[in-house]
Design an enzyme around this catalytic site. Structure first.
Site, PDB file in Angstrom:
ATOM      1  CG  ASP A 108     -18.142 133.117   1.746  1.00  0.00           C
ATOM      2  OD1 ASP A 108     -17.331 134.049   1.882  1.00  0.00           O
ATOM      3  OD2 ASP A 108     -19.353 133.235   1.991  1.00  0.00           O
ATOM      4  CG  HIS A 113     -18.681 130.061  -2.762  1.00  0.00           C
ATOM      5  ND1 HIS A 113     -19.631 130.804  -3.416  1.00  0.00           N
ATOM      6  CD2 HIS A 113     -19.162 129.827  -1.508  1.00  0.00           C
ATOM      7  CE1 HIS A 113     -20.657 131.024  -2.600  1.00  0.00           C
ATOM      8  NE2 HIS A 113     -20.399 130.441  -1.448  1.00  0.00           N
TER       9      HIS A 113
END
Length: 286
Positions: A109, A254
């Site tokens: 992400d 991430h």
């Protein structure tokens, strides 16, 4: 012959001559101009007057160009352009992938970030694995080459909003702006809009499900949260992934939003271990 009969014959001859001259004059007026003798256009046809017979025709009718009355295509009867089917409005996001056997999905992400995303792409490429990248519009618009690299390697590019806000606190119009603007950047860069989206912080609401569906996207959450954004240490991230490994599991990591050096290092360690354990790293298909 009496004078009376002569007078009658003279009158009949005069009347006959007058009728003949009038007929010839009328025939000349009705004949088409120019060679070929084409039949005259019927009254009311393009390029002719539409007034009563024998009336003067408007001069402008003879000056109309063909393009001014050429028939145009009736586009309203053309077949409609292809439109992708809109998915159903969900009440909750997908948490895992079912029916994929011993497979797992890796997701990243907040990117793309030129400091960390290239290293993640390189590791995935080395092991010939595909992953999902949920990008933020404000990062994607600044790094279109990384988007193209993701797509070229076969990864799925998803929508993670524009500025990573807390969705439930936004008005529906703002949610639409956040998701719609990011989809536009992805479509402009890659030629296709994203088919998946993820709410920042995993905070969904009814409006986000409705608007996501309107934009042609399905909502995807996760099964395993590495909490790598807290920078817990490379070893901790690796252990969380391996402990949560299971068929259909979706792993959240991430590649942006802070210092992601631990996330990069952890992927290099746990990815070969997952493959050695017999897991197939894949992406969902629609």
């Amino acid at each position: 012959m009496t004078n009376g009969r002569r007078a009658v014959l003279r009158l009949a001859a005069a009347l006959g001559a007058t009728a003949t001259v009038g007929y010839l004059a009328a025939d000349r007026l009705a004949a088409p101009d120019g060679p070929g003798g084409a039949a005259p256009a019927p009254q009311g046809a393009p390029g002719t007057g539409s007034g009563p017979v024998g009336g003067a025709q408007p001069a402008r009718a003879a000056r109309l160009r063909p393009s001014s009355y050429r028939l145009q295509p009736m586009t309203g009867y053309a077949p409609p352009a292809f439109r992708r089917a809109v998915p159903p409005v969900r009440q909750r996001p997908f948490l895992s992938m079912s029916g994929v056997g011993r497979s797992m999905v890796l997701t990243f992400d907040d990117g793309p970030d030129p400091r960390y995303t290239p290293a993640i792409l390189e590791t995935l490429r080395r092991h010939d694995c595909r992953a999902m990248f949920f990008v933020c519009g404000e990062m994607a618009v600044e790094n279109p080459d990384l988007l193209r690299e993701m797509a070229a390697d076969g990864h799925v590019v998803g929508n993670h909003s524009w500025s990573h806000p807390l969705i439930p606190k936004l008005r529906p119009s703002r949610i639409r702006d956040e998701l719609g603007s990011t989809s536009e950047v992805v479509e402009r860069t890659l030629g296709a809009a994203p088919l998946w989206y993820r709410a920042p912080y995993g905070a969904w609401n009814r409006h986000s499900f409705e608007i996501g569906a309107e934009l042609g996207m399905e909502p995807l959450a996760w099964t395993v949260d590495t909490l790598d954004w807290k920078e817990p240490g490379t070893g901790t991230i690796v252990r969380r992934v391996l402990d949560g490994a299971a068929p259909g599991a979706v792993v959240l990591s991430h590649d942006a939003g802070g210092d992601r050096a631990q996330s990069v290092a952890a992927l290099r360690r746990y990815l070969p271990e997952l493959l050695d354990a017999g897991y197939h790293i894949t992406v969902p298909r629609r």
